[in-house]
Motif scaffolding. Structure first.
Motif, short mmCIF file in Angstrom:
data_model
loop_
_atom_site.label_atom_id
_atom_site.label_comp_id
_atom_site.label_asym_id
_atom_site.label_seq_id
_atom_site.Cartn_x
_atom_site.Cartn_y
_atom_site.Cartn_z
N CYS A 1 81.48 42.96 76.63
CA CYS A 1 80.74 42.15 77.63
C CYS A 1 79.67 41.29 76.96
N CYS A 2 79.07 41.81 75.90
CA CYS A 2 77.95 41.10 75.27
C CYS A 2 78.39 40.39 73.99
N HIS A 3 79.65 40.00 73.92
CA HIS A 3 80.10 39.31 72.73
C HIS A 3 79.38 37.96 72.60
N PRO A 4 78.99 37.60 71.37
CA PRO A 4 78.26 36.33 71.21
C PRO A 4 79.07 35.09 71.61
N ALA A 5 80.39 35.21 71.75
CA ALA A 5 81.17 34.05 72.17
C ALA A 5 81.06 33.79 73.67
N LEU A 6 80.38 34.69 74.40
CA LEU A 6 80.11 34.44 75.83
C LEU A 6 78.66 34.00 75.93
N ASP A 7 78.35 33.13 76.91
CA ASP A 7 76.95 32.75 76.98
C ASP A 7 76.15 33.91 77.58
N ARG A 8 74.83 33.89 77.33
CA ARG A 8 74.00 35.06 77.66
C ARG A 8 74.07 35.41 79.15
N GLU B 1 72.43 42.98 68.06
CA GLU B 1 71.35 42.10 68.51
C GLU B 1 71.69 41.43 69.84
N THR B 2 72.92 40.95 70.00
CA THR B 2 73.26 40.29 71.26
C THR B 2 73.34 41.30 72.40
N VAL B 3 73.77 42.53 72.10
CA VAL B 3 73.78 43.56 73.14
C VAL B 3 72.35 43.85 73.60
N LEU B 4 71.46 44.06 72.64
CA LEU B 4 70.07 44.38 73.00
C LEU B 4 69.42 43.20 73.72
N ALA B 5 69.72 41.98 73.26
CA ALA B 5 69.14 40.80 73.91
C ALA B 5 69.60 40.72 75.37
N SER B 6 70.87 41.05 75.62
CA SER B 6 71.38 40.99 76.99
C SER B 6 70.69 42.03 77.87
#
Lengths: 118, 417
Positions: free
Chosen positions: B122-129, B190-195
């Motif tokens: 779900c939190c893959h960087p290829a998806l927007d935040r 990092e993208t998981v935590l940011a989400s």
């Protein structure tokens, strides 16, 4: 999974041929290609002639029409491509990031649609 | 015939499972089906089927096992009905085989916890935040599409579309349903935590607004606890959870009587939730002992120092400055620098702090807190006119009514007093 990496570049921003930056770029392309081949990901890779050599073909009412270009509003043009076989998108992104124009232009990574021939 | 008296507890039971275990069921299903949309649809089918069957016969012995088995069968049905049957026959055979194997197994908890994979997909960087946040809330937290739409002030259709596109992209673009290996781990985490932090902030910022939103802070905390449970040795996950717990513990003191946002200095510390602070502080200590500090841990540590101070005046500013120094080493960020300057202003005075603002002024020109800090430093120096100008600029840049109210009050106190 097969992915295509479409390389977009602004000719004005690419280093001119015979400059030291140009030979660096070409050797970086060589390294990228070699990496793909060594890992078995490489399927195809080509560079394209400049966009000024392009011809757009459309068929309207059964008649073939041709046009110089495309001359899109954007400054970035398609300049080359790789077709790579990757485990998943993460691997495709890692490979795409090695393409020198990822740092000078952009690389669009897209999965190739495998059409069911059933 | 079942009367309404029996139906109500069944509906409640189903709702409760949907609420608490949907993420776990779904992630396990995505794991075996390898298709996000198919898993979502089949699980939905299973819930609907449960309404009929459980309403008739009562709850089965293992509600989860029942739902999983039905969902897998619904998936086989859906695949059989789909147009490209030949292409799918391998998948059907695989599923049918799996189905037989699982049915023979009498493991009391056949559903392994695969939610970490789901979160990473779900939190893959290829998806927007925004898409990642929406998809995480839908798939991992089990919020309904309407709830997510209203949290984002989007229409239901727009949000439903966004979720469909996201699942489609996950399936078609080959976003792996897997926990990344060591080489991709740091960036992906990092993208998981940011989400997750974005979910928390969305809820936190909304508390002053008029909009009644789903309790996103609670969802973010749930996700944080889940991540800690699934990956207990990762200090940045503990850091994020500690950071959210510590923020959350101050929620009752955040707004003043008129609904204005209160700065740390103006908050009534007796309203802080001491149990929450204790939990957050213990967690951040545990994380820091692992010796791998990161931005979330350091930010949590800073709040823990604030939480420890009996009053604003008694804050250990030197310690806070040191933590900001360390935070700056994890990556240049003008917002960290702004906060460091605020802490420094209580050590070396407002005049020196004011001079330190200059190098970051360009980067933060459109950032409301920059002007609020400038205004505060100027007013502490007695430069009323310049302070008023800076407050006005901050008011113009405010994103919420609660911020605007607070700044307006400060401005009035300055010019009226």
């Amino acid at each position: 999974m097969k992915y295509i990496a479409l390389i977009y570049m602004d000719p004005a921003k690419s280093p001119p041929p015979e400059s030291p930056d140009f030979s660096k770029m070409m050797s970086d392309y060589g390294i990228a290609t070699q990496t793909y081949k060594t890992s078995g990901a490489w399927i195809a890779g080509e560079a394209l002639q400049p966009v000024t050599t392009a011809t757009t073909v459309r068929v309207k009412n059964g008649r073939t029409e041709t046009m110089d270009g495309p001359f899109a509003e954007t400054k970035e043009h398609l300049g080359g491509l790789y077709v790579l076989d990757c485990a998943d998108l993460d691997e495709a992104i890692r490979y795409a990031a090695m393409i020198p124009h990822a740092a000078m232009g952009s690389v669009e990574v897209r999965p190739i649609w495998t059409i069911d021939r059933a | 015939m079942s009367g309404d008296g029996e139906m109500v507890p069944v509906v409640e039971a189903i709702e409760q499972i949907a609420r608490h275990d949907r993420g776990r069921l779904l992630s396990s299903l995505v794991g075996s089906l390898r298709d996000f949309q198919l898993a979502e649809d089949s699980l939905q089918d299973a819930f609907e089927s449960a309404l009929v069957h459980w309403g008739r016969n009562g709850l089965p012995a293992s509600a989860h096992g029942w739902l999983m088995q039905v969902a897998r069968r619904k998936a086989i049905d859906r695949l059989r009905r789909s147009s490209s049957l030949r292409a799918k026959s391998d998948e059907i055979a695989y599923l049918a085989e799996q189905e037989n194997r699982l049915a023979a197994d009498d493991d009391p908890d056949p559903i392994g916890d695969e939610r970490l994979k789901l979160i990473f997909a779900c939190c893959h960087p290829a998806l927007d935040r925004k898409t990642s946040v929406a998809l995480t809330l839908r798939s991992v937290c089990g919020l309904r599409t309407e709830e997510i739409a209203s949290a984002f002030l989007d229409s239901h259709e727009a949000m439903a579309q966004r979720l469909v596109r996201a699942r489609h992209k996950i399936a078609r673009a080959g976003i792996a349903y897997a926990v990344p290996g060591p080489d991709g781990w740091a960036a992906r985490l990092e993208t998981v935590l940011a989400s997750v932090y974005l979910i928390f902030n969305e809820g936190y910022a909304s508390q002053g607004g008029q909009h009644i939103r789903v309790d996103l802070c609670e969802e973010a905390l749930r996700l944080g606890r889940l991540l800690v449970a699934l990956r207990p040795d990762e200090p940045e996950i503990e850091g994020l959870l500690a950071l959210m717990l510590l923020h959350h513990a101050r929620r009752a003191a955040r707004l003043g009587k008129a609904g204005e946002i209160l700065t740390l200095e103006a908050q009534d510390r007796s309203l802080w939730d001491r149990a929450g602070i204790a939990e957050g502080a213990a967690l951040i200590e545990q994380a820091l002992r692992r010796g791998r500090p990161g931005p979330y841990q350091l930010q949590a540590a800073i709040i823990a120092v604030h939480a420890d101070a009996p009053s604003f005046a008694e804050t250990n500013w030197m310690e806070i400055v040191c933590l900001y120094d360390e935070l700056a080493r994890t990556g240049a960020n003008p917002v960290y620098e702004l906060n460091r300057i605020v802490a420094l202003s209580y050590v070396e005075g407002p005049a020196a702090a004011l001079a330190r603002l200059e190098p970051i002024a360009m980067a933060l020109l459109q950032y409301q807190p920059f002007h609020a800090v400038q205004a505060d430093l100027l007013s502490r120096l007695g430069e009323v006119g310049a302070a008023a100008v800076a407050y006005s600029r901050a008011i113009d840049l405010s994103q919420s009514e609660a911020e605007r109210l607070f700044l307006q009050q400060r401005l009035e106190a300055l010019t009226g007093g």
